[in-house]
Design a protein around this motif. Structure first.
Motif, PDB file in Angstrom:
ATOM      1  N   GLY A 339      -4.982  12.050  23.020  1.00 15.71           N
ATOM      2  CA  GLY A 339      -4.056  12.867  23.790  1.00 15.71           C
ATOM      3  C   GLY A 339      -2.823  12.095  24.206  1.00 15.71           C
ATOM      4  O   GLY A 339      -2.741  10.872  24.046  1.00 15.71           O
ATOM      5  N   ARG A 340      -1.878  12.855  24.713  1.00 16.42           N
ATOM      6  CA  ARG A 340      -0.607  12.275  25.142  1.00 16.42           C
ATOM      7  C   ARG A 340      -0.292  12.760  26.553  1.00 16.42           C
ATOM      8  O   ARG A 340      -0.486  13.923  26.885  1.00 16.42           O
ATOM      9  CB  ARG A 340       0.503  12.718  24.191  1.00 16.42           C
ATOM     10  N   LEU A 341       0.181  11.855  27.373  1.00 16.95           N
ATOM     11  CA  LEU A 341       0.629  12.180  28.723  1.00 16.95           C
ATOM     12  C   LEU A 341       2.057  11.673  28.885  1.00 16.95           C
ATOM     13  O   LEU A 341       2.299  10.468  28.816  1.00 16.95           O
ATOM     14  CB  LEU A 341      -0.264  11.512  29.780  1.00 16.95           C
ATOM     15  N   ASP A 342       2.992  12.597  29.105  1.00 20.33           N
ATOM     16  CA  ASP A 342       4.342  12.149  29.436  1.00 20.33           C
ATOM     17  C   ASP A 342       4.543  12.290  30.940  1.00 20.33           C
ATOM     18  O   ASP A 342       3.625  12.645  31.679  1.00 20.33           O
ATOM     19  CB  ASP A 342       5.406  12.907  28.637  1.00 20.33           C
ATOM     20  N   ARG A 343       5.724  12.012  31.393  1.00 16.85           N
ATOM     21  CA  ARG A 343       5.995  12.011  32.839  1.00 16.85           C
ATOM     22  C   ARG A 343       5.704  13.379  33.454  1.00 16.85           C
ATOM     23  O   ARG A 343       5.170  13.487  34.555  1.00 16.85           O
ATOM     24  CB  ARG A 343       7.446  11.612  33.079  1.00 16.85           C
ATOM     25  N   HIS A 344       6.041  14.452  32.742  1.00 15.79           N
ATOM     26  CA  HIS A 344       5.820  15.797  33.260  1.00 15.79           C
ATOM     27  C   HIS A 344       4.339  16.088  33.449  1.00 15.79           C
ATOM     28  O   HIS A 344       3.919  16.643  34.465  1.00 15.79           O
ATOM     29  CB  HIS A 344       6.429  16.843  32.312  1.00 15.79           C
ATOM     30  N   ARG A 345       3.512  15.727  32.446  1.00 14.87           N
ATOM     31  CA  ARG A 345       2.087  16.008  32.529  1.00 14.87           C
ATOM     32  C   ARG A 345       1.413  15.139  33.585  1.00 14.87           C
ATOM     33  O   ARG A 345       0.433  15.562  34.216  1.00 14.87           O
ATOM     34  CB  ARG A 345       1.417  15.778  31.172  1.00 14.87           C
ATOM     35  N   ARG A 346       1.896  13.939  33.802  1.00 14.90           N
ATOM     36  CA  ARG A 346       1.319  13.094  34.855  1.00 14.90           C
ATOM     37  C   ARG A 346       1.646  13.668  36.228  1.00 14.90           C
ATOM     38  O   ARG A 346       0.839  13.584  37.158  1.00 14.90           O
ATOM     39  CB  ARG A 346       1.811  11.653  34.724  1.00 14.90           C
ATOM     40  N   THR A 347       2.832  14.256  36.366  1.00 20.55           N
ATOM     41  CA  THR A 347       3.165  14.922  37.630  1.00 20.55           C
ATOM     42  C   THR A 347       2.269  16.127  37.854  1.00 20.55           C
ATOM     43  O   THR A 347       1.768  16.371  38.960  1.00 20.55           O
ATOM     44  CB  THR A 347       4.642  15.354  37.625  1.00 20.55           C
ATOM     45  N   SER A 348       2.016  16.902  36.800  1.00 21.48           N
ATOM     46  CA  SER A 348       1.131  18.046  36.896  1.00 21.48           C
ATOM     47  C   SER A 348      -0.275  17.629  37.288  1.00 21.48           C
ATOM     48  O   SER A 348      -0.969  18.336  38.016  1.00 21.48           O
ATOM     49  CB  SER A 348       1.092  18.786  35.551  1.00 21.48           C
ATOM     50  N   ARG A 349      -0.708  16.470  36.825  1.00 23.84           N
ATOM     51  CA  ARG A 349      -2.043  15.993  37.170  1.00 23.84           C
ATOM     52  C   ARG A 349      -2.220  15.881  38.682  1.00 23.84           C
ATOM     53  O   ARG A 349      -3.280  16.175  39.223  1.00 23.84           O
ATOM     54  CB  ARG A 349      -2.288  14.634  36.504  1.00 23.84           C
ATOM     55  N   TRP A 350      -1.170  15.439  39.396  1.00 20.42           N
ATOM     56  CA  TRP A 350      -1.266  15.291  40.850  1.00 20.42           C
ATOM     57  C   TRP A 350      -1.074  16.625  41.565  1.00 20.42           C
ATOM     58  O   TRP A 350      -1.809  16.951  42.499  1.00 20.42           O
ATOM     59  CB  TRP A 350      -0.224  14.277  41.341  1.00 20.42           C
ATOM     60  N   LEU A 351      -0.084  17.399  41.120  1.00 15.08           N
ATOM     61  CA  LEU A 351       0.227  18.650  41.824  1.00 15.08           C
ATOM     62  C   LEU A 351      -0.787  19.752  41.552  1.00 15.08           C
ATOM     63  O   LEU A 351      -0.909  20.677  42.353  1.00 15.08           O
ATOM     64  CB  LEU A 351       1.632  19.128  41.438  1.00 15.08           C
ATOM     65  N   PHE A 352      -1.510  19.651  40.443  1.00 15.24           N
ATOM     66  CA  PHE A 352      -2.557  20.630  40.177  1.00 15.24           C
ATOM     67  C   PHE A 352      -3.947  19.992  40.245  1.00 15.24           C
ATOM     68  O   PHE A 352      -4.776  20.372  41.062  1.00 15.24           O
ATOM     69  CB  PHE A 352      -2.351  21.288  38.817  1.00 15.24           C
ATOM     70  N   GLY A 353      -4.212  19.007  39.394  1.00 11.57           N
ATOM     71  CA  GLY A 353      -5.548  18.441  39.302  1.00 11.57           C
ATOM     72  C   GLY A 353      -6.074  17.894  40.613  1.00 11.57           C
ATOM     73  O   GLY A 353      -7.231  18.128  40.975  1.00 11.57           O
ATOM     74  N   LEU A 354      -5.235  17.179  41.347  1.00 12.78           N
ATOM     75  CA  LEU A 354      -5.694  16.605  42.611  1.00 12.78           C
ATOM     76  C   LEU A 354      -5.732  17.647  43.715  1.00 12.78           C
ATOM     77  O   LEU A 354      -6.752  17.830  44.384  1.00 12.78           O
ATOM     78  CB  LEU A 354      -4.788  15.445  43.017  1.00 12.78           C
ATOM     79  N   LEU A 355      -4.620  18.363  43.927  1.00 11.53           N
ATOM     80  CA  LEU A 355      -4.532  19.268  45.064  1.00 11.53           C
ATOM     81  C   LEU A 355      -5.427  20.494  44.907  1.00 11.53           C
ATOM     82  O   LEU A 355      -5.898  21.048  45.900  1.00 11.53           O
ATOM     83  CB  LEU A 355      -3.076  19.728  45.257  1.00 11.53           C
ATOM     84  N   HIS A 356      -5.667  20.930  43.686  1.00  8.30           N
ATOM     85  CA  HIS A 356      -6.445  22.159  43.485  1.00  8.30           C
ATOM     86  C   HIS A 356      -7.921  21.873  43.260  1.00  8.30           C
ATOM     87  O   HIS A 356      -8.778  22.568  43.809  1.00  8.30           O
ATOM     88  CB  HIS A 356      -5.889  22.937  42.293  1.00  8.30           C
ATOM     89  N   SER A 357      -8.224  20.873  42.437  1.00 12.49           N
ATOM     90  CA  SER A 357      -9.615  20.621  42.060  1.00 12.49           C
ATOM     91  C   SER A 357     -10.172  19.351  42.685  1.00 12.49           C
ATOM     92  O   SER A 357     -11.322  19.015  42.436  1.00 12.49           O
ATOM     93  CB  SER A 357      -9.723  20.527  40.531  1.00 12.49           C
ATOM     94  N   TRP A 358      -9.376  18.662  43.458  1.00 10.64           N
ATOM     95  CA  TRP A 358      -9.794  17.416  44.102  1.00 10.64           C
ATOM     96  C   TRP A 358     -10.316  16.426  43.050  1.00 10.64           C
ATOM     97  O   TRP A 358     -11.379  15.818  43.212  1.00 10.64           O
ATOM     98  CB  TRP A 358     -10.833  17.691  45.202  1.00 10.64           C
ATOM     99  N   ASP A 359      -9.555  16.275  41.975  1.00 12.53           N
ATOM    100  CA  ASP A 359      -9.900  15.312  40.936  1.00 12.53           C
ATOM    101  C   ASP A 359      -9.541  13.904  41.412  1.00 12.53           C
ATOM    102  O   ASP A 359      -8.509  13.339  41.049  1.00 12.53           O
ATOM    103  CB  ASP A 359      -9.143  15.631  39.636  1.00 12.53           C
ATOM    104  N   TRP A 360     -10.402  13.377  42.238  1.00 11.95           N
ATOM    105  CA  TRP A 360     -10.219  12.050  42.816  1.00 11.95           C
ATOM    106  C   TRP A 360     -11.478  11.261  42.496  1.00 11.95           C
ATOM    107  O   TRP A 360     -12.596  11.678  42.846  1.00 11.95           O
ATOM    108  CB  TRP A 360     -10.000  12.173  44.328  1.00 11.95           C
TER     109      TRP A 360
END
Length: 413
Positions: A339-360
């Motif tokens: 897979g590939r992660l650019d700056r946009h997808r890494r930002t999405s990881r925090w604004l969605f993955g962390l805040l919504h699903s508590w992916d910590w």
């Protein structure tokens, strides 16, 4: 026309290209999936229903719906492009889907006259929800007596039990509720804010070139003899200039064999990195070896959202110096691009993955701590929502004159 991105299926015995999947082929696929006696019934084809809204299924539409007739009343959705089973749903899963995803994602609005406006409706309601939480939170803080109490002896001024529950729960769970609504909006990629104009990976650099097929390489019998005894699938690949065969077991990593000699394949030092450096038209700044999951490369249990995908370890992370700050993850065992992660997808990881699903990671690695916390926070959000609905309904009834209004009460001071 073949859906965009759909694979081409070729019969390994005749070389014929599969152009369509008919009902008999779908039933044969269902019988293979059942792995035993089944009374499968073909229920026709469909583009989309309540259980197949995922855009990941677009390349497989139309879908064949087959009911297995087993004890679990399993329904299979079979690709109209490849003939493979792309979704299974037992009776229990379908029932919980209505109570969960169907309501959560406003799927009653999908597939009808307002389908084209579904994303806009979800985004608009999310923005209204954010505004409601912010304004309600401000009012709740202003009405709370941090020093002293009201004449009732309480710190909240509301005489109604539902109002008090709403006030207290709102203060306790306000931040979490705001984070969930905001991150839910982010999951929609509103106005394509997480899309970038980064060009696609140049996958030919890793997987281009002719395959060493069985008739020109090692026979299947020799490959099976060299493979582990629990091998379930042989997969021919072209990786970094080598024709390889991956012998995949029922679980665990595959065994990588040379497609010509059937001997185990070993990568030369730096060979994979040199080939992968051409994936992006930019300098390769560094290569990191991850031997443990981190904030951007991690796994979740198969039954959870975004869970069940293969995330092997160790893995190589290639960091490129392109304008999009691209990272590419590479399996050093098979050479597969993960897979590939650019700056946009890494930002999405925090604004969605962390805040919504508590992916910590400290939570994900300590199940059931993650489950207990999410359930507790969900209960708090439910109290806010339910009490708000009750209060709102009472207010609507008063405004419409559906009952005799109660005598006015003097405000507490």
């Amino acid at each position: 026309a073949r859906p965009r991105g759909a694979p081409v299926v070729i019969d390994a015995r005749t070389g014929a290209v599969l152009t369509a999947v008919d009902a008999p082929r779908a039933l044969a696929s269902a019988a293979a999936y059942a792995q035993g006696p089944a009374h499968a019934v073909h229920e026709g084809t469909l583009q989309e229903d309540a259980f197949t809204h995922s855009r990941a299924l677009d390349m497989h539409r139309p879908l064949h719906r087959v009911r297995l007739g087993d004890a679990h009343d399993t329904v299979l959705y079979i690709s109209g492009t490849t003939g493979e089973v792309v979704r299974d749903a037992t009776r229990t899963e379908r029932q919980w889907n209505y109570a969960g995803a169907w309501l959560h994602w406003l799927y009653p609005l999908r597939g009808g006259l307002v389908d084209r406006y579904w994303a806009d409706i979800v985004n608009a309601l999310s923005l209204l929800g954010i505004a409601a939480v912010v304004t309600g939170g401000v009012i709740g803080i202003l009405r709370w007596r941090f020093a002293g109490t009201y004449r009732s002896g309480r710190r909240t001024p509301f005489p109604s039990a539902w109002a008090r529950w709403h006030h207290v729960a709102g203060l306790l769970f306000m931040v979490v509720t705001l984070a969930w609504i905001f991150s839910g909006l982010m999951s929609m990629n509103p106005w394509r804010i997480f899309d970038s104009d980064a060009p696609a990976l140049r996958t030919n650099a890793m997987h281009g070139g002719p395959l060493q097929l069985p008739h020109a390489g090692a026979p299947v019998a020799a490959l099976l003899q060299a493979a582990p005894t629990d091998t379930r699938e042989l997969r021919w690949t072209r990786t970094a200039g080598h024709a390889l065969v991956q012998a995949l077991p029922a679980s665990g990593p595959p065994t990588v064999l040379d497609a010509h000699t059937a001997l185990p394949h070993a990568w030369q030092p730096g060979e994979l990195e040199a080939a992968a450096a051409r994936l992006v038209d930019a300098p390769l700044q560094r290569v990191e070896t991850l031997r443990a999951y981190d904030a951007y490369y991690y796994t979740r249990d198969a039954h959870t959202m975004t869970g069940g995908t293969d995330k092997p370890l160790p893995v190589l992370r290639l960091v490129f110096g392109d304008p999009h700050a691209s990272w590419v993850h590479l399996d050093p065992h098979t050479g597969a691009v993960l897979g590939r992660l650019d700056r946009h997808r890494r930002t999405s990881r925090w604004l969605f993955g962390l805040l919504h699903s508590w992916d910590w990671l400290p939570l994900l690695q300590r199940r059931p701590l993650w489950d207990v916390l999410l359930v507790a926070l969900s209960v708090g959000g439910t109290v806010i929502s339910l009490s708000g609905i009750v209060l709102g309904w009472r207010r609507v009834r008063r405004k419409l004159g559906w009952h005799t209004p109660a005598a006015p009460q003097a405000p507490m001071r």
